[in-house]
Design an enzyme around this catalytic site. Structure first.
Site, PDB file in Angstrom:
ATOM      1  N   GLY A  26       0.830  -1.189   0.000  1.00 25.75           N
ATOM      2  CA  GLY A  26       0.000   0.000   0.000  1.00 25.75           C
ATOM      3  C   GLY A  26       0.866   1.240   0.000  1.00 25.75           C
ATOM      4  O   GLY A  26       2.045   1.186   0.375  1.00 25.75           O
ATOM      5  N   GLN A  33       3.436   9.922   0.818  1.00 28.26           N
ATOM      6  CA  GLN A  33       4.703   9.189   0.928  1.00 28.26           C
ATOM      7  C   GLN A  33       5.640   9.453  -0.252  1.00 28.26           C
ATOM      8  O   GLN A  33       6.826   9.142  -0.184  1.00 28.26           O
ATOM      9  CB  GLN A  33       4.451   7.684   1.075  1.00 28.26           C
ATOM     10  CG  GLN A  33       3.821   7.319   2.410  1.00 28.26           C
ATOM     11  CD  GLN A  33       3.594   5.822   2.531  1.00 28.26           C
ATOM     12  OE1 GLN A  33       2.591   5.316   2.060  1.00 28.26           O
ATOM     13  NE2 GLN A  33       4.527   5.124   3.131  1.00 28.26           N
ATOM     14  N   CYS A  92       5.888  -0.202   7.108  1.00 28.76           N
ATOM     15  CA  CYS A  92       5.568   0.979   6.316  1.00 28.76           C
ATOM     16  C   CYS A  92       6.779   1.346   5.460  1.00 28.76           C
ATOM     17  O   CYS A  92       7.905   1.338   5.962  1.00 28.76           O
ATOM     18  CB  CYS A  92       5.220   2.129   7.259  1.00 28.76           C
ATOM     19  SG  CYS A  92       4.833   3.662   6.421  1.00 28.76           S
ATOM     20  N   LEU A  93       6.548   1.664   4.201  1.00 24.25           N
ATOM     21  CA  LEU A  93       7.662   2.023   3.314  1.00 24.25           C
ATOM     22  C   LEU A  93       8.373   3.293   3.784  1.00 24.25           C
ATOM     23  O   LEU A  93       9.518   3.520   3.435  1.00 24.25           O
ATOM     24  CB  LEU A  93       7.168   2.193   1.877  1.00 24.25           C
ATOM     25  CG  LEU A  93       6.704   0.906   1.178  1.00 24.25           C
ATOM     26  CD1 LEU A  93       6.153   1.228  -0.212  1.00 24.25           C
ATOM     27  CD2 LEU A  93       7.819  -0.120   1.078  1.00 24.25           C
ATOM     28  N   HIS A 125      -4.314   1.888   7.896  1.00 20.30           N
ATOM     29  CA  HIS A 125      -2.920   2.324   7.899  1.00 20.30           C
ATOM     30  C   HIS A 125      -2.706   3.457   6.883  1.00 20.30           C
ATOM     31  O   HIS A 125      -2.135   4.495   7.205  1.00 20.30           O
ATOM     32  CB  HIS A 125      -2.011   1.130   7.575  1.00 20.30           C
ATOM     33  CG  HIS A 125      -0.553   1.474   7.461  1.00 20.30           C
ATOM     34  ND1 HIS A 125       0.391   1.051   8.373  1.00 20.30           N
ATOM     35  CD2 HIS A 125       0.123   2.224   6.544  1.00 20.30           C
ATOM     36  CE1 HIS A 125       1.580   1.530   8.019  1.00 20.30           C
ATOM     37  NE2 HIS A 125       1.446   2.244   6.913  1.00 20.30           N
ATOM     38  N   GLU A 126      -3.188   3.253   5.656  1.00 21.54           N
ATOM     39  CA  GLU A 126      -2.991   4.262   4.609  1.00 21.54           C
ATOM     40  C   GLU A 126      -3.792   5.526   4.893  1.00 21.54           C
ATOM     41  O   GLU A 126      -3.336   6.637   4.626  1.00 21.54           O
ATOM     42  CB  GLU A 126      -3.348   3.696   3.229  1.00 21.54           C
ATOM     43  CG  GLU A 126      -2.536   2.492   2.782  1.00 21.54           C
ATOM     44  CD  GLU A 126      -1.033   2.667   2.868  1.00 21.54           C
ATOM     45  OE1 GLU A 126      -0.551   3.814   2.791  1.00 21.54           O
ATOM     46  OE2 GLU A 126      -0.332   1.658   3.052  1.00 21.54           O
ATOM     47  N   HIS A 140      -2.031   7.982   6.987  1.00 22.42           N
ATOM     48  CA  HIS A 140      -1.048   8.809   6.268  1.00 22.42           C
ATOM     49  C   HIS A 140      -1.690  10.114   5.791  1.00 22.42           C
ATOM     50  O   HIS A 140      -1.062  11.170   5.808  1.00 22.42           O
ATOM     51  CB  HIS A 140      -0.490   8.061   5.054  1.00 22.42           C
ATOM     52  CG  HIS A 140       0.616   7.102   5.379  1.00 22.42           C
ATOM     53  ND1 HIS A 140       1.816   7.509   5.919  1.00 22.42           N
ATOM     54  CD2 HIS A 140       0.713   5.762   5.230  1.00 22.42           C
ATOM     55  CE1 HIS A 140       2.599   6.454   6.078  1.00 22.42           C
ATOM     56  NE2 HIS A 140       1.949   5.377   5.682  1.00 22.42           N
TER      57      HIS A 140
END
Ligand SMILES: [Zn+2]
Length: 171
Positions: free
Chosen positions: A45, A50, A97-98, A139-140, A143
């Site tokens: 995701g 990001q 997480c990236l 989660h996304e 962000h």
């Protein structure tokens, strides 16, 4: 096109993203670049912030287990201007997480969510999930609010994270 991922503790990640008002070519390019970037970095995701774009846009692509974890582009869920209509129950899942590469920790989330969102063409959709997708969406979505999963850790786990992170980035 693969874009650079913004990594913690960059303050850009704390920005609250703004609603998308135009479902145009620019948005489509953003979504395509997000997919390329997510695949290149082996993520499931990604939120637009990001890659430094403060728009309420996120994508999720749940790997197909039976196909060696393939993530074909047509399976990408593209979510614009999301809004949770319902959230209930509790579950715990190990998240990563990236933007916080190499760190994984259990996070508590709602078990089931019902979400209203728009696709890349501005068409409204509603989806419900009580499995992995539910967690990924939460989660996304965080962000877009300028929040990271590490902010949901207990004080002890957060301290452990900060210590590990500092140590790793000194080298
Ligand atoms: Zn993330």
């Amino acid at each position: 096109m693969v874009r650079d991922i913004i990594v913690y503790p960059n303050k850009i990640l704390k920005q609250k993203s703004k609603e998308v008002t135009e479902f145009n070519e620019e948005l489509h390019t953003l979504l395509d670049d997000m997919y390329d970037t997510m695949i290149a970095k082996k993520g499931v995701g990604l939120a637009a912030i990001q890659i430094g774009v403060p728009k309420r846009v996120l994508i999720i692509n749940v790997p197909i287990e039976e196909e060696d974890g393939a993530q074909p582009k047509e399976n990408t869920l593209e979510v614009i201007n999301p809004e949770f209509l319902e959230m209930e129950g509790k579950t715990k899942y190990q998240e990563g997480c990236l933007s916080v590469p190499g760190f994984y920790e259990d996070v508590e989330r709602y078990k089931r969510v019902k979400l209203k969102y728009f696709d890349r063409y501005g068409k409204e959709h509603i989806l419900e999930d009580d499995d992995f997708l539910s967690i990924a969406l939460q989660h996304e979505f965080d962000h877009l609010e300028g929040k990271l999963f590490i902010e949901k850790l207990s004080i002890i786990k957060r301290k452990k994270f900060e210590k590990e992170w500092k140590k790793r980035h000194k080298q």
